[in-house]
Write a protein that holds these residues in place. Structure first.
Motif, PDB file in Angstrom:
ATOM      1  N   UNK A 328       0.563  -1.123   0.070  1.00 25.75           N
ATOM      2  CA  UNK A 328       0.022  -0.190  -0.085  1.00 25.75           C
ATOM      3  C   UNK A 328       0.961   1.221   0.167  1.00 25.75           C
ATOM      4  N   UNK A 329       1.905   1.248   0.787  1.00 29.62           N
ATOM      5  CA  UNK A 329       2.828   2.398   0.960  1.00 29.62           C
ATOM      6  C   UNK A 329       3.688   2.603  -0.609  1.00 29.62           C
ATOM      7  N   UNK A 330       3.974   1.580  -1.026  1.00 30.31           N
ATOM      8  CA  UNK A 330       4.738   1.780  -2.331  1.00 30.31           C
ATOM      9  C   UNK A 330       3.563   2.433  -3.460  1.00 30.31           C
ATOM     10  N   UNK A 331       2.246   1.803  -3.432  1.00 28.01           N
ATOM     11  CA  UNK A 331       1.200   2.326  -4.260  1.00 28.01           C
ATOM     12  C   UNK A 331       0.978   3.865  -4.033  1.00 28.01           C
ATOM     13  N   UNK A 332       1.081   4.176  -2.620  1.00 24.97           N
ATOM     14  CA  UNK A 332       0.931   5.662  -2.476  1.00 24.97           C
ATOM     15  C   UNK A 332       1.979   6.493  -3.024  1.00 24.97           C
TER      16      UNK A 332
END
Length: 450
Positions: A328-332
């Motif tokens: 999720x953090x990479x997607x953000x």
């Protein structure tokens, strides 16, 4: 008053973006024009002019060489030139004819399919093939851009040598079957290969912040086109299978052995070509997508943050939760980069910039919770390949997001131009590539290939 060198680079980047939007001017011609511009600026600076004066005089000099630059020089002001209508007259482009480019794209797409098919025959379907999937597909996409940009032999060597090193590492290291380092190497090799695609995409001129941001924009648009191709292909294959099954023909074996091995890698090359061919169309989509998903993602993170922070036993939670939160953090981060790439760098701070800051701060909160959980797990259970790789990624994300938040606050307060915010995002990208290379090359022997 004399402007800073940062502002000069921002002016040059905006000028380049202005020129690039003229479809009649090929990327090679844009590169040559920029070289001329920088030479003119250097000459004017050597004669005692400051950055702003040198830039304006250089633009006027280029006006004698190119009709678009002449129009740029005639109408130039701090903001007005960004609104000019580009005139294609006077340049018929130096690119290849459309039929030739299409032939090259189709040949590379088929080549990628052949490579995957040969890989299936020689390597087999398993961990070894998973480690080589990126090597069997992405070099063909890089080859397209190397051909399109007419890169030099030096750039070709800079692309080929890392690919050879990756191929040797992924296939000669004695990975333990089912081990963590093999999967980590497979995943992180794709990151390295994608950055090499970026080097080819920018024609070897990776030091330009504007060109790196162009590649960020390309990455987002590539994901959109590839997803659309995948969805359309899935519907087409599904309808074909259903029709043939009704009349009693088994099509699944043909699909698994021939269609998918050629269609998926071929779609990688075709998606890259579509982005290149339809840039102006997607530029209208990018701002819409980012304005929809930025507030939604920020709301999701703000909802998750208190739940994660107050949940008991987070340290003992299944590692899949930590992996999911990292994803999720990479997607953000990808959304943040894509949002910045779609923004008008001359526009003043607005509400959407505030929403982006909220997104970054929420991501920082989630990152802090995940980092605490990972450090506690390492202290309790010791280091492992997966924990170390995740810890390293979280530290890199923390540094990236902290400085991004700092620069965003400065921009919102009017203390820094947006070009500085933009340049930080792209300047930090190679750090992820270096970390990915470390995971591929160093982690396997460090953890005994397990």
């Amino acid at each position: 008053m004399e402007v800073s060198h940062d502002e000069l680079e921002a002016q040059i980047d905006r000028w380049r973006g202005y020129i690039q939007r003229n479809q009649a001017i090929s990327p090679v011609d844009v590169d040559e024009l920029e070289d001329h511009l920088r030479e003119q600026i250097a000459e004017r600076q050597a004669s005692g002019l400051d950055d702003e004066e040198a830039f304006l005089v250089a633009i006027k000099r280029l006006g004698n060489l190119d009709a678009v630059s002449r129009e740029f020089a005639r109408e130039h002001s701090d903001r007005l030139w960004k609104q000019l209508v580009l005139l294609p007259d006077g340049s018929d482009g130096a690119g290849a004819p459309p039929w030739r480019e299409l032939a090259v794209v189709l040949a590379l797409a088929v080549g990628a399919g052949v490579a995957v098919k040969v890989g299936l025959a020689l390597i087999g379907d398993g961990e070894a093939l998973a480690r080589n999937v990126g090597l069997l597909t992405l070099p063909f996409l890089a080859g397209y851009f190397a051909w399109k940009r007419r890169v030099s032999i030096r750039v070709v060597a800079a692309l080929v040598i890392p690919v050879v090193v990756l191929a040797a590492t992924l296939n000669l290291y004695p990975f333990v079957p089912g081990g963590s380092t093999a999967m980590l190497a497979a995943l992180h090799s794709v990151v390295v290969l994608w950055l090499l695609v970026g080097v080819a995409y920018v024609g070897g001129r990776w030091r330009s912040g504007r060109r790196r941001m162009d590649f960020v924009r390309f990455t987002g648009e590539f994901a959109i086109y590839f997803t659309l191709l995948a969805l359309g292909g899935a519907v087409l294959i599904g309808l074909t299978l259903a029709t043939l099954q009704i009349i009693g023909i088994d099509f699944e074996s043909v699909m698994e052995e021939w269609i998918l091995p050629f269609a998926v890698p071929g779609a990688v090359v075709v998606a890259g070509w579509l982005v290149e061919a339809k840039q102006q169309v997607v530029e209208n989509i990018a701002p819409v997508l980012t304005r929809v998903f930025t507030p939604l993602t920020a709301a999701m993170l703000l909802a998750l943050l208190p739940v994660l922070a107050t949940a008991g036993g987070l340290v003992d939670a299944d590692r899949n939760l930590l992996i999911l939160m990292n994803a999720i953090l990479v997607l953000v981060l990808c959304l943040l980069l894509y949002s910045i790439s779609a923004r008008d760098s001359l526009a003043p701070p607005g509400l959407f910039d505030g929403l982006q800051l909220v997104l970054v701060l929420a991501a920082l909160g989630v990152n802090a919770v995940m980092l605490t959980a990972m450090l506690t797990r390492i202290a309790e259970f010791g280091y492992s390949p997966n924990r170390t790789a995740a810890l390293g990624l979280n530290i890199l994300l923390l540094i990236h997001l902290v400085w991004a938040a700092w620069l965003a606050v400065a921009f919102l307060r009017g203390r820094r131009p947006f070009a500085v915010v933009e340049r930080w995002q792209t300047s930090y990208l190679p750090v992820y590539g270096v970390w990915a290379a470390v995971v591929v090359l160093v982690f396997p022997p460090l953890f005994s290939f397990s």
